[in-house]
Scaffold this active site. Structure first.
Site, PDB file in Angstrom:
ATOM      1  CE  LYS A 228       2.348 -52.937  -7.644  1.00 57.53           C
ATOM      2  NZ  LYS A 228       1.423 -52.589  -6.534  1.00 57.53           N
ATOM      3  CE  LYS A 240      -1.056 -45.286  -5.073  1.00 58.53           C
ATOM      4  NZ  LYS A 240      -1.872 -46.196  -4.247  1.00 58.53           N
ATOM      5  CG  ASP A 251       3.272 -49.849  -5.917  1.00 57.58           C
ATOM      6  OD1 ASP A 251       3.044 -50.698  -5.041  1.00 57.58           O
ATOM      7  OD2 ASP A 251       2.447 -49.553  -6.800  1.00 57.58           O
ATOM      8  CG  ASP A 310      -4.292 -46.557  -6.641  1.00 55.30           C
ATOM      9  OD1 ASP A 310      -3.118 -46.711  -7.030  1.00 55.30           O
ATOM     10  OD2 ASP A 310      -4.590 -46.249  -5.470  1.00 55.30           O
ATOM     11  NE  ARG A 314      -5.580 -55.719  -7.989  1.00 57.03           N
ATOM     12  CZ  ARG A 314      -6.325 -55.562  -6.897  1.00 57.03           C
ATOM     13  NH1 ARG A 314      -7.543 -56.070  -6.856  1.00 57.03           N
ATOM     14  NH2 ARG A 314      -5.862 -54.920  -5.853  1.00 57.03           N
TER      15      ARG A 314
END
Length: 459
Positions: A228, A240, A251, A310, A314
């Protein structure tokens, strides 16, 4: 920074590692003066204790290092890294007390204790250097240490200097170092090439989304690593709060981890065909941002209802996993900083992983214990499949209710792949400093996977 063992070994100071129940035997090897000195310094071989014993001229003649008890050591790892940080500048050589896998861990811990992230401010280098023990494969340990350093550097770099382009640059540099091939699908070409969800997640950013595709090796079983690469995650329109956005430079920790693992595999010449896929995006807010209740088409042809922008990781992984499946690799492993639910379940020190194969699970768990890279198997719990089916689309990217968030995310990903598959939901961050792990980006799961590869791929 490059991590390596000392090259000037002529005047190395001997270092003796002493367990608590071996203290009397260790003292018996010393002269009366050295015994008195050691006792006067209060050395009882407790874990992390260090006593430098002088010679007649006052220089360090040898060092005793406390290794405590088995119970005290079980409460942590990389203890030699903490010890290295306490030693005066100099070159040291482990003379006694460690052997086998424990000695390898100690050598790796020492190298990792030298890591400093000094891109933006100078850091004092650790000048307590270690001579590579004769009983270890020093080149292998150094390659692993520098793979870990790469992971840390990439995660620690702020998003201002680590966007999709910079992540691509890092992958290209790694490919050039090892003679791998790189292909990049950029911007609107993602739609034409059949990666609609990668494009959708990244299209609102001024920095174009892309899919990085690296290949290395000509023979052997194929391993595909999918990482990712969300270089910053605002949360999109489901923005967020500030307290949750503060660490979102990490991230892309999954992509950093697969690149570090790829460095280890290629540097060690593991006899496999390696493919690395990284969907590199920034989840931003703009007039072109994707919205809650949008329904997206994936590369696989499955439709996905967006119930939270958010939960974007995936989505980009799903398109990349579908691609990974198309050339039928022997194994696919994804790594992602995917869910906060995983942190709630196991905290920041364990790497949760999912697999349908008991043999793969055992291989990774056994390897993790050998190399001090702790993992924990989580279940692909089939009864939760209904939670990711919204009714008006094939899949829901963010099931309501907040239950089993890491499991439902893993189940979502599994819908996009048929090859043998292992998924890691990692944290990628060391919240407080620990031996050989300063606060900041950290590798999770990579060394366990590397150690397990012979069993995972029948090498």
């Amino acid at each position: 920074m490059l991590l390596n063992f000392a090259t000037d070994t002529a005047n190395a100071i001997p270092l003796h590692v002493v367990e608590a129940d071996g203290l009397n035997d260790a003292l018996a090897e010393l002269s009366a003066f050295q015994q008195n000195w050691t006792v006067t310094q209060g050395f009882k071989a407790g874990l992390g204790q260090v006593v430098a014993i002088p010679d007649a001229d006052g220089a360090i003649a040898q060092v005793l290092v406390g290794y405590g008890t088995a119970d005290s050591r079980a409460r942590g790892r990389f203890h030699m890294g903490g010890i290295a940080a306490k030693l005066p500048d100099g070159v040291y050589q482990i003379a006694s007390g460690l052997a086998g896998a424990v000695l390898e861990e100690a050598a790796l811990a020492w190298l990792l204790s030298q890591y400093k992230f000094d891109r933006y401010a100078p850091c004092r280098a650790t000048d307590a250097q270690l001579v590579a023990p004769d009983a270890i494969d020093a080149d292998r340990i150094a390659i692993i240490a520098n793979g870990e350093a790469l992971i840390r550097d990439l995660i620690n770099t702020p998003a201002s200097d680590m966007g999709p382009q910079e992540l691509e640059d890092a992958a290209r540099a790694l490919a050039a170092e090892h003679g791998a091939k790189m292909n990049v699908t950029l911007g609107d070409e993602l739609v034409k090439a059949g990666f609609p969800m990668i494009h959708t997640v990244g299209r609102a950013s001024s920095r174009a989304p892309r899919l990085l595709d690296m290949r290395w090796g000509e023979t052997g079983p194929q391993l595909t690593l999918v990482g990712k690469g969300v270089c910053f995650d605002t949360g999109g329109l489901n923005i967020k709060p500030g307290s949750s956005m503060g660490l979102m430079k990490k991230d892309m920790g999954g992509s950093a981890t697969v690149l570090g693992l790829a460095h280890m595999i290629m540097g060690l010449g593991v006899p496999i065909r390696l493919r690395v896929l990284i969907p590199a995006v920034e989840n931003s807010i703009d007039g072109d941002a994707f919205r809650p209740q949008d329904i997206l088409m994936s590369r696989k042809g499955l439709t996905v209802e967006i119930n939270n922008t958010d939960a974007e990781g995936r989505l980009v992984l799903a398109d990349a996993l579908t691609l990974s499946d198309e050339d039928k690799p022997e194994l696919v492993i994804s790594m992602a900083t995917l869910t906060g639910a995983a942190r709630v379940a196991v905290g920041p020190d364990l790497s949760p992983f999912y697999t349908d194969s008991d043999a793969h699970a055992a291989a990774i768990s056994d390897a993790a214990r050998v190399v001090a890279d702790p993992v924990w198997r989580m279940p692909f719990h089939a009864p939760y499949e209904a939670m990711i089916e919204p009714g008006i689309a094939d899949l829901d990217n963010a099931p309501k209710g907040g239950m089993a968030g890491s499991i439902t995310a893993a189940l979502f990903l599994r819908r996009f792949i048929e090859s043998p598959y292992i998924h890691f939901d990692i944290y990628g961050w060391q919240p407080t400093a620990a031996p050989s792990r300063p606060k900041g980006g950290v590798g999770m799961g990579a060394r366990a996977v590397l150690e397990a590869l012979p069993k995972l791929l029948n090498l």
